[in-house]
Each structure stands twice: as C-alpha cells, then as structure tokens.
Design a protein around this motif. Sequence first.
Motif, PDB file in Angstrom:
ATOM      1  N   MET A   1       6.195  25.754 -51.446  1.00  0.00           N
ATOM      2  CA  MET A   1       7.476  25.105 -51.476  1.00  0.00           C
ATOM      3  C   MET A   1       7.421  23.876 -52.370  1.00  0.00           C
ATOM      4  O   MET A   1       8.212  23.728 -53.275  1.00  0.00           O
ATOM      5  N   ILE A   2       6.478  22.995 -52.105  1.00  0.00           N
ATOM      6  CA  ILE A   2       6.401  21.776 -52.883  1.00  0.00           C
ATOM      7  C   ILE A   2       5.931  22.059 -54.295  1.00  0.00           C
ATOM      8  O   ILE A   2       6.494  21.562 -55.262  1.00  0.00           O
ATOM      9  N   TRP A   3       4.912  22.894 -54.402  1.00  0.00           N
ATOM     10  CA  TRP A   3       4.382  23.154 -55.731  1.00  0.00           C
ATOM     11  C   TRP A   3       5.322  24.019 -56.558  1.00  0.00           C
ATOM     12  O   TRP A   3       5.221  24.039 -57.783  1.00  0.00           O
ATOM     13  N   SER A   4       6.251  24.707 -55.918  1.00  0.00           N
ATOM     14  CA  SER A   4       7.210  25.510 -56.684  1.00  0.00           C
ATOM     15  C   SER A   4       8.401  24.677 -57.146  1.00  0.00           C
ATOM     16  O   SER A   4       9.279  25.188 -57.817  1.00  0.00           O
ATOM     17  N   ARG A   5       8.406  23.392 -56.793  1.00  0.00           N
ATOM     18  CA  ARG A   5       9.486  22.501 -57.228  1.00  0.00           C
ATOM     19  C   ARG A   5       9.464  22.385 -58.755  1.00  0.00           C
ATOM     20  O   ARG A   5       8.426  22.282 -59.379  1.00  0.00           O
ATOM     21  N   ARG A   6      10.654  22.385 -59.353  1.00  0.00           N
ATOM     22  CA  ARG A   6      10.768  22.354 -60.805  1.00  0.00           C
ATOM     23  C   ARG A   6      10.867  20.930 -61.338  1.00  0.00           C
ATOM     24  O   ARG A   6      11.396  20.057 -60.679  1.00  0.00           O
ATOM     25  N   PHE A   7      10.361  20.742 -62.539  1.00  0.00           N
ATOM     26  CA  PHE A   7      10.572  19.485 -63.251  1.00  0.00           C
ATOM     27  C   PHE A   7      12.040  19.407 -63.661  1.00  0.00           C
ATOM     28  O   PHE A   7      12.694  20.442 -63.854  1.00  0.00           O
ATOM     29  N   ASP A   8      12.562  18.191 -63.831  1.00  0.00           N
ATOM     30  CA  ASP A   8      13.939  18.052 -64.301  1.00  0.00           C
ATOM     31  C   ASP A   8      14.105  18.695 -65.675  1.00  0.00           C
ATOM     32  O   ASP A   8      15.086  19.371 -65.948  1.00  0.00           O
ATOM     33  N   ASP A   9      13.135  18.449 -66.541  1.00  0.00           N
ATOM     34  CA  ASP A   9      13.108  19.068 -67.874  1.00  0.00           C
ATOM     35  C   ASP A   9      11.752  19.736 -68.045  1.00  0.00           C
ATOM     36  O   ASP A   9      10.717  19.093 -67.815  1.00  0.00           O
ATOM     37  N   PRO A  10      11.721  21.010 -68.466  1.00  0.00           N
ATOM     38  CA  PRO A  10      10.435  21.678 -68.684  1.00  0.00           C
ATOM     39  C   PRO A  10       9.602  20.920 -69.725  1.00  0.00           C
ATOM     40  O   PRO A  10      10.145  20.319 -70.649  1.00  0.00           O
ATOM     41  N   ILE A  11       8.299  20.947 -69.556  1.00  0.00           N
ATOM     42  CA  ILE A  11       7.388  20.264 -70.472  1.00  0.00           C
ATOM     43  C   ILE A  11       6.909  21.270 -71.510  1.00  0.00           C
ATOM     44  O   ILE A  11       6.275  22.268 -71.167  1.00  0.00           O
ATOM     45  N   PRO A  12       7.220  21.030 -72.788  1.00  0.00           N
ATOM     46  CA  PRO A  12       6.814  21.990 -73.829  1.00  0.00           C
ATOM     47  C   PRO A  12       5.309  21.949 -74.083  1.00  0.00           C
ATOM     48  O   PRO A  12       4.686  20.893 -74.040  1.00  0.00           O
ATOM     49  N   LEU A  13       4.746  23.118 -74.322  1.00  0.00           N
ATOM     50  CA  LEU A  13       3.334  23.272 -74.648  1.00  0.00           C
ATOM     51  C   LEU A  13       3.226  23.946 -76.010  1.00  0.00           C
ATOM     52  O   LEU A  13       4.205  24.496 -76.517  1.00  0.00           O
ATOM     53  N   PRO A  14       2.025  23.946 -76.603  1.00  0.00           N
ATOM     54  CA  PRO A  14       1.839  24.698 -77.849  1.00  0.00           C
ATOM     55  C   PRO A  14       2.129  26.186 -77.642  1.00  0.00           C
ATOM     56  O   PRO A  14       2.088  26.692 -76.525  1.00  0.00           O
ATOM     57  N   ARG A  15       2.404  26.861 -78.692  1.00  0.00           N
ATOM     58  CA  ARG A  15       2.708  28.306 -78.703  1.00  0.00           C
ATOM     59  C   ARG A  15       3.949  28.643 -77.880  1.00  0.00           C
ATOM     60  O   ARG A  15       3.998  29.658 -77.199  1.00  0.00           O
ATOM     61  N   GLU A  16       4.932  27.752 -77.911  1.00  0.00           N
ATOM     62  CA  GLU A  16       6.243  27.966 -77.294  1.00  0.00           C
ATOM     63  C   GLU A  16       6.192  28.250 -75.796  1.00  0.00           C
ATOM     64  O   GLU A  16       7.060  28.914 -75.252  1.00  0.00           O
ATOM     65  N   ARG A  17       5.166  27.758 -75.111  1.00  0.00           N
ATOM     66  CA  ARG A  17       5.112  27.876 -73.658  1.00  0.00           C
ATOM     67  C   ARG A  17       5.649  26.604 -73.038  1.00  0.00           C
ATOM     68  O   ARG A  17       5.819  25.595 -73.720  1.00  0.00           O
ATOM     69  N   GLN A  18       5.915  26.644 -71.736  1.00  0.00           N
ATOM     70  CA  GLN A  18       6.440  25.484 -71.037  1.00  0.00           C
ATOM     71  C   GLN A  18       5.838  25.383 -69.637  1.00  0.00           C
ATOM     72  O   GLN A  18       5.501  26.383 -69.022  1.00  0.00           O
ATOM     73  N   LEU A  19       5.735  24.146 -69.167  1.00  0.00           N
ATOM     74  CA  LEU A  19       5.392  23.897 -67.771  1.00  0.00           C
ATOM     75  C   LEU A  19       6.704  23.658 -67.051  1.00  0.00           C
ATOM     76  O   LEU A  19       7.412  22.698 -67.343  1.00  0.00           O
ATOM     77  N   VAL A  20       7.050  24.545 -66.138  1.00  0.00           N
ATOM     78  CA  VAL A  20       8.343  24.479 -65.462  1.00  0.00           C
ATOM     79  C   VAL A  20       8.211  23.874 -64.071  1.00  0.00           C
ATOM     80  O   VAL A  20       9.058  23.093 -63.647  1.00  0.00           O
TER      81      VAL A  20
END
Length: 92
Positions: free
Chosen positions: A1-20
């Motif tokens: 539950m807590i760890w599935s919480r989303r960031f307000d804005d996804p964090i961009p990573l190299p190779r067009e990936r994101q930390l959501v």
Amino acid sequence: MIWSRRFDDPIPLPRERQLVTFEDAGKYITKLPKAEHEASEWQAAMEALILVATIVFARIGVMRALNRHVKRVFNPDRKDHHWGRRKLARDR
C-alpha cells in the motif's frame, strides 16, 4: 500500500524509463552497482523513502489508536457477489 504510492510527478530515467512509485525508486536504488549504491546521494534518497513510509505508518497507527473503541461490524450488503463471473480455464 505505502510502497505502491505514486510520486506527484514521475521521475525520468535514462532510456525513456520512469520511476512512478516509491517501490520503483527503492528497487532502482537497490539494484545500482555497489559503489554507486553506497554514494551519499543515493543513501540520502533511500533514507527519504524510508522516512516517507515511516510517516505514513505513523498516520495509520494514530488512526487505529483514535478508533480503538469503534467496533467493526460486518455489512453483508457491501460484499461483492461472484455470480456471473467467468470461470478460469483450469476450472472448466
């Protein structure tokens, strides 16, 4: 539950990936090479993630304490019924 919480804005990573989610960030940090993982910046980022989780857990604890005398009553009207659902292939 807590760890599935989303960031307000996804964090961009190299190779067009994101930390959501927080979980994405935690897994990303733990999978870094050891030398990179032990850098003070990444340690601070991990501490921040743990702090956020701690705050959320603290909120849950306070809410449970406030509601300690409230009896939970089963409400059968809220129960979802399984009628009409398709059977799985293994159950056919």
